[in-house]
Design an enzyme around this catalytic site. Structure first.
Site, PDB file in Angstrom:
ATOM      1  N   CYS A 140       0.816  -1.221   0.000  1.00 38.97           N
ATOM      2  CA  CYS A 140       0.000   0.000   0.000  1.00 38.97           C
ATOM      3  C   CYS A 140       0.849   1.270   0.000  1.00 38.97           C
ATOM      4  O   CYS A 140       0.349   2.350  -0.299  1.00 38.97           O
ATOM      5  CB  CYS A 140      -0.934  -0.011   1.206  1.00 38.97           C
ATOM      6  SG  CYS A 140      -1.960  -1.476   1.228  1.00 38.97           S
ATOM      7  N   HIS A 162      -3.754   6.643   2.086  1.00 37.68           N
ATOM      8  CA  HIS A 162      -4.081   5.361   1.453  1.00 37.68           C
ATOM      9  C   HIS A 162      -5.457   4.958   1.970  1.00 37.68           C
ATOM     10  O   HIS A 162      -5.744   5.061   3.166  1.00 37.68           O
ATOM     11  CB  HIS A 162      -3.027   4.318   1.835  1.00 37.68           C
ATOM     12  CG  HIS A 162      -3.498   2.919   1.633  1.00 37.68           C
ATOM     13  ND1 HIS A 162      -3.980   2.480   0.423  1.00 37.68           N
ATOM     14  CD2 HIS A 162      -3.588   1.868   2.486  1.00 37.68           C
ATOM     15  CE1 HIS A 162      -4.342   1.217   0.544  1.00 37.68           C
ATOM     16  NE2 HIS A 162      -4.120   0.821   1.789  1.00 37.68           N
ATOM     17  N   ASN A 206     -10.280  -0.869  -0.888  1.00 41.85           N
ATOM     18  CA  ASN A 206      -8.838  -0.659  -0.731  1.00 41.85           C
ATOM     19  C   ASN A 206      -8.140  -1.184  -1.986  1.00 41.85           C
ATOM     20  O   ASN A 206      -8.121  -2.389  -2.219  1.00 41.85           O
ATOM     21  CB  ASN A 206      -8.382  -1.415   0.528  1.00 41.85           C
ATOM     22  CG  ASN A 206      -6.880  -1.329   0.763  1.00 41.85           C
ATOM     23  OD1 ASN A 206      -6.115  -0.997  -0.126  1.00 41.85           O
ATOM     24  ND2 ASN A 206      -6.465  -1.675   1.971  1.00 41.85           N
TER      25      ASN A 206
END
Ligand code: UT7
Length: 329
Positions: free
Chosen positions: A113, A256, A286
């Site tokens: 990420c 993020h 996500n």
């Protein structure tokens, strides 16, 4: 030393929308559980005929168009991804060919990420030293092809989505620039969020074959959550301190998109309202390395960010890795 700045961005998401109710038909979960735990309403899942390099290519073409450069000006490609089309080589080499570029340097970054900010940081160093002028930085994933779409894998399956975002960084002759980047890792948390196979560790193999039960991401959600809510504010404060800035100088935090509750915890710790924290997790879930460039590209598209605004990108994910980038637009 020179300075670098983002001169254009683009993004691409697959057409295939998967709602929480769609998921509840294939695993034991519910719209209520997913929304209350994560803020996610729907996400995009790439179909079999769409791979990470396809989304990366579309996002890159949009970024090239928005930056008004000729693609022949690009002299390096960096792609953040953990779901490359092939185990090797990377998506970056595919992009070099698909964009019809010269034989420029191209490499992938596997920092989960945090990979987009890691890649921005690397591009910034190359431009600062004069070693590169214009760098294409991409975050792209079709990771949902790897997740276990059943009750057994539901903790992971409901959170993740696919997409790609791209940025062009180039030398800056004005105040607009990447002000700082900070990168961190702590490998002792490796097994809190990982995909064990395919890999070269003896643990990935059983009697000479890959153990297929290990060929899917696994996560200790609580451990990730606990560390994320500490590391995000820490690395944002690191960016503020490095630039002698106060949180009130910042127009937006672009975190993020891990979980809306994590973003709320960041806002609380930084003592800011949620309208200062960019969020699109309800639409896309996500998307790992793609989440920050997609969120930033969307914010630019809707004219939320103006010249002179200072924003901070921040990420946390597998490794664990975490990172921030302070940018004056
Ligand atoms: O980029 C970084 C990537 N990862 C993250 O950001 C994840 C961070 N962690 C989280 O977001 C949260 O930990 C989750 C959303 C993953 C989970 O929320 P939680 O409040 O920590 O739930 P939990 O894991 O403690 O599970 C609570 C219950 C369990 O049932 P029991 O043991 O209480 O009966 C789980 O089995 O919820 C159950 N559960 C589910 N129920 C319905 C787990 N996943 C699901 C699901 N649907 N999808």
């Amino acid at each position: 030393m020179y300075k670098s700045k983002i001169i254009g961005m683009g993004y691409s998401v697959p057409e295939n929308i998967i709602s929480n109710n769609d998921l509840s038909k294939i695993m034991d979960t519910s719209d209520d559980w997913i929304q209350s735990r994560s803020g996610i309403k729907e996400r995009r899942w790439a179909t079999n005929d769409v791979s990470t390099s396809d989304l990366a290519l579309e996002a890159s073409r949009a970024a090239i168009k928005n930056s008004k450069i000729n693609s022949s000006d690009i002299d390096m490609i960096i792609v953040g991804t953990l779901s490359s089309d092939y185990f090797f080589p990377g998506v970056s080499a595919q992009l070099q060919e698909k964009l019809n570029l010269k034989t420029i340097g191209a490499f992938d970054i596997k920092a989960a990420c945090s990979a987009f900010i890691y890649s921005v940081s690397i591009a910034d160093q190359f431009i600062k030293t004069g070693a590169a002028n214009t760098v294409l930085v991409v975050g792209a994933e079709t990771q949902t092809k790897l997740i276990e779409k059943s009750t057994k894998g539901r903790d992971v399956a409901v959170l993740f989505g696919d997409g790609a975002g791209a940025a062009l960084l180039s030398r800056s002759n004005s105040e607009s620039s990447i002000l700082s980047t900070h990168l961190h890792s702590d490998g002792k948390h490796l097994k809190s969020l990982w995909m064990e196979a395919p890999g070269t560790s003896k643990d990935s193999w059983v009697n000479g074959s890959i153990d297929l039960s290990k060929f899917t991401p696994k996560m200790n959600g609580r451990e990730v959550f606990r560390n994320a809510v500490t590391r995000f504010p820490e690395v944002i404060n690191e960016a503020l301190d490095a630039n002698d800035l106060d949180i009130n100088d910042i127009k937006f935090i672009v975190p993020h998109q891990a979980n809306y509750r994590i973003s709320e915890a960041i806002a609380k710790k930084l003592n800011i309202k949620m309208d200062k924290v960019i969020s699109n997790i309800h639409k896309y879930g996500n998307t790992t390395a793609a989440s920050i460039p997609i969120a930033l590209a969307e914010a630019l598209e809707s004219n939320k960010i103006s010249k002179g605004d200072i924003i901070i990108l921040a990420a946390f994910g597998a490794g664990f890795t975490w990172a921030s980038a302070a940018i004056r637009w």
